[in-house]
Structures are given as C-alpha cells and as structure tokens.
Scaffold this active site. Structure first.
Site, mmCIF file in Angstrom:
data_model
loop_
_atom_site.group_PDB
_atom_site.id
_atom_site.type_symbol
_atom_site.label_atom_id
_atom_site.label_comp_id
_atom_site.label_asym_id
_atom_site.label_seq_id
_atom_site.Cartn_x
_atom_site.Cartn_y
_atom_site.Cartn_z
ATOM 1 N N ASP A 158 119.658 97.411 5.456
ATOM 2 C CA ASP A 158 118.918 96.339 4.770
ATOM 3 C C ASP A 158 117.872 95.674 5.674
ATOM 4 O OD1 ASP A 158 118.234 94.827 2.575
ATOM 5 O OD2 ASP A 158 120.055 93.645 2.500
ATOM 6 N N ASP A 159 118.288 94.706 6.480
ATOM 7 C CA ASP A 159 117.376 93.999 7.397
ATOM 8 C C ASP A 159 118.071 93.913 8.762
ATOM 9 O OD1 ASP A 159 115.247 92.875 5.392
ATOM 10 O OD2 ASP A 159 117.199 92.424 4.505
ATOM 11 N N HIS A 214 118.077 102.034 2.037
ATOM 12 C CA HIS A 214 117.874 100.603 1.750
ATOM 13 C C HIS A 214 117.548 99.889 3.054
ATOM 14 C CE1 HIS A 214 119.367 96.857 -0.672
ATOM 15 N NE2 HIS A 214 118.472 96.501 0.246
ATOM 16 N N GLU A 224 123.341 91.878 -6.318
ATOM 17 C CA GLU A 224 123.651 91.421 -4.953
ATOM 18 C C GLU A 224 124.238 90.010 -5.110
ATOM 19 O OE1 GLU A 224 120.206 90.745 -2.450
ATOM 20 O OE2 GLU A 224 121.398 90.667 -0.603
ATOM 21 N N HIS A 246 116.631 96.003 -6.594
ATOM 22 C CA HIS A 246 117.779 95.225 -6.138
ATOM 23 C C HIS A 246 118.410 94.593 -7.378
ATOM 24 C CE1 HIS A 246 115.986 95.651 -2.230
ATOM 25 N NE2 HIS A 246 116.821 94.811 -1.640
ATOM 26 N N HIS A 283 114.374 97.320 4.573
ATOM 27 C CA HIS A 283 113.084 96.614 4.465
ATOM 28 C C HIS A 283 112.435 96.680 5.837
ATOM 29 C CE1 HIS A 283 114.359 94.767 0.599
ATOM 30 N NE2 HIS A 283 115.548 94.943 1.140
#
Ligand code: HPA
Ligand code: ZN
Length: 333
Positions: free
Chosen positions: A277-278, A16, A199, A196, A18
């Site tokens: 994630d980011d 996961h 969340e 997703h 991005h």
C-alpha cells in the site's frame, strides 16, 4: 527452509502500491532541499514521529503534504527508482503501481512530468532489475467526477501505457457510484478498472465497485466478510482482493494483526494477495508484510505459496507470463 527464507525466495507480484506512498523521508528531505521548498519538519526522525495515524484521513493529510515537494520529472523518477530497488531486494518480480495525477496537477505540476518521471524509472527498472510493471491511474474520490473526467482527458496521450484506472483517497461518503460515468468512459477507451472498496467503507461499496464500475479487482475489500452473498460471488468468480495487512494495522482497520481476516478468506478460497500500500508510511515493504502477517496468523508454507500464486493470477500480465510465474512459485520447496 524457514518462513523468512521462503518469503524471500518466492517470486511475488505487487498489485496495491501507491507510488507516492513509497516516498521515504530521507528522499523527501533531499528533494525538498534541491527544489528549495520547505517542509514543516526539522529532521527525518521528526517526519517519522508524525507517522502515527488513527484512521485513513489522518494518514492522507500527511501523505498529500509529503507529496508536495515533488515538482520535477527527476523527482518522480528518483522516487520510483527507490521503490524498484526495494522490489528487487524483496524478490517482487512484477508490480502494478498506482499514481495519483490530481495530487500533482492541482499544484501546477503538469501530467506529463508526473507520467514521464514514473514511466522512465519503470523502464529503467526492467532493464536494471528485470522487474516488469504496469501503471494504474487513480482518481481521488474526495474530488468531483468532473475533475476525474479532466484527468482522464489529460491522460489521453499516454493512454497506451496506462493499463487501468482506479479509485483512492477518502472512502466513506464517496461511494463508487459517484464515479460511474467516468469509469464507463474509461472502459470505453480501453482501460481496465479497479477500485479501493471495503477498507473503511461498507460491503455495499464493494457491490457498487463490482456492479457499477465493473472492476477486475477490489483494493482492500477486507469488509467483504460481513456480507455472505458478496463472499459467494467473490469466491465463485475469483475476484481478487489486494489486501494490505500492515496498512490495515496502521490505519486502525484492525487493532491487532492477529485479528486480521486474511487467513479466514484464504481458507474459504478467496483470491487474496498481500501488498504494501504505502510502505514508507506503514512500516514495511512486501516481505515485511508477508512476514508479520505469517507470524500473526500462523500462515504455513502452502498458504504463502498460494498467496504468491494468487498475486500472479490476479495481475494484468498476459496468460503466458502468469503461467510462467505460477510455475516458478510451484517450484519453490
Ligand atoms: N486508501 C485510500 N487511499 C489511499 C490509500 C489507501 O490505503 N493510500 C493512498 N491513498
Ligand atoms: Zn491503497
């Protein structure tokens, strides 16, 4: 071996991530300068100071603004190579990255430019660092299903190098059901699917992702614990959840990492994984996520080994590769 050392020697798969969320402010400035585009910040510090979020949307606004300096194939290449270097440092041996074509094609950057920049870096990363990878193309759920169909069409020439389609961006108000037809079409073209869900959105969105989009994994999924029937299925069918603890903290999905439900889910037999994630926006790459979560939730050695093994089990590698890495995890003492 202390926990920090154990985390660093464990082989891990990231499921996961991005790629646009790995874009560090230093590189953002460098690329903005060489592309002669202006950004509304005077310094790297000013950019980092802006990274204070109160929910998903407040992050997405800044994330899309940051991505707007990416114009050329080399920009996507440099961003991806920088991420792979961090993978290497954290002993992430396999990564399945999300990319958001619409963030770029809507600004006039051709699909091919985005795809080739990322793909060439992934190929180079395998040669240079031995890191294997897959690409997952996400549809932005705040846009229409028709726009998603256009993106699926643009991806056709590159389809053999894209393992799955996913769904990201603003969750609440954009349920998985909105994309049922385009996911049907994607599956008929041979793509696997992920989304997703859960969340910020309710457990019902997780049900929809499973029942309507036929996903192989749920990205985030931390709200699954609110629905016992759903938990039964997730446990029984070992549907993986790609959990992102530091992201959940930064976006106020949890207000304290010590209250995160990852350990509860792990103890109940859910196939949970840890991911970043980011990472440029949320304060840490893979090992930082492992470390801070371990400290906050008192994860022990067997928890950490189990989470690493889950990451390979949940990946889209073939069975032989999965077995190889799961065995490597078992050998870590
Ligand atoms: N959630 C939804 N969309 C996203 C995220 C996320 O955590 N990161 C990048 N796009
Ligand atoms: Zn995400």
């Amino acid at each position: 071996m202390d926990i920090k050392e154990l985390i660093s020697v464990l082989p891990k798969a990231e499921l996961h991530l991005h790629i646009e969320g790995s874009f560090e402010p230093e590189l953002m400035f460098e690329i903005a300068e060489r592309n002669k585009v202006s950004i509304p910040y005077k310094s790297v510090e000013e950019v980092r100071d802006a990274y204070s979020f109160h929910n998903l949307q407040s992050f997405l606004d800044i994330y899309y603004a940051g991505a707007s300096v990416l114009l050329k194939e080399v920009d996507f290449y440099d961003m991806t190579m920088a991420y792979l270097k961090r993978c290497y440092e954290d002993h992430v041996v396999h990564t399945e990255i999300f990319f958001d074509p619409q963030t770029h094609t809507d600004r006039g950057v051709p699909f091919e430019v985005v795809f080739k920049g990322i793909k060439n870096a992934l190929d180079e990363g395998e040669k240079k660092y031995g890191i294997t990878s897959k690409m997952i193309m996400c549809f932005l759920r705040h846009l229409s299903e028709e726009e998603a169909f256009k993106t699926l069409e643009m991806a056709k020439p590159f389809k053999d190098n894209i393992i799955a389609v996913g769904l990201d961006s603003s969750e609440v108000g954009h349920p998985p059901a909105k994309f049922q037809k385009v996911f049907d079409e994607a599956r008929s073209q041979g793509y696997l699917t992920v989304a997703h869900a859960g969340e910020e959105g309710p457990p019902d969105y997780i049900w929809q992702a499973l029942d309507l989009l036929k996903v192989k994994r749920i990205d985030h999924g931390v709200r699954a614990l609110e629905d016992e029937k759903l938990m039964d299925i997730i446990i029984r069918e070992r549907i993986p959840l790609t959990v992102c603890p530091l992201s959940n903290l930064k976006l106020c999905v949890v207000d304290d990492l010590r209250k995160h439900n990852l350990k509860k889910m792990l103890d109940r037999g859910v196939c949970v994984t840890i991911n970043s994630d980011d990472p440029s926006y949320f304060g840490g790459y893979m090992n930082q996520n492992f470390l801070e979560t371990s400290k906050a939730l008192n994860l022990n050695k067997s928890d950490l080994i189990q989470i690493a093994k889950n990451s390979f089990e949940a990946s889209f590698m073939d069975d032989k590769e999965k077995e190889h890495w799961i065995e490597k995890c078992n050998q870590v003492q």
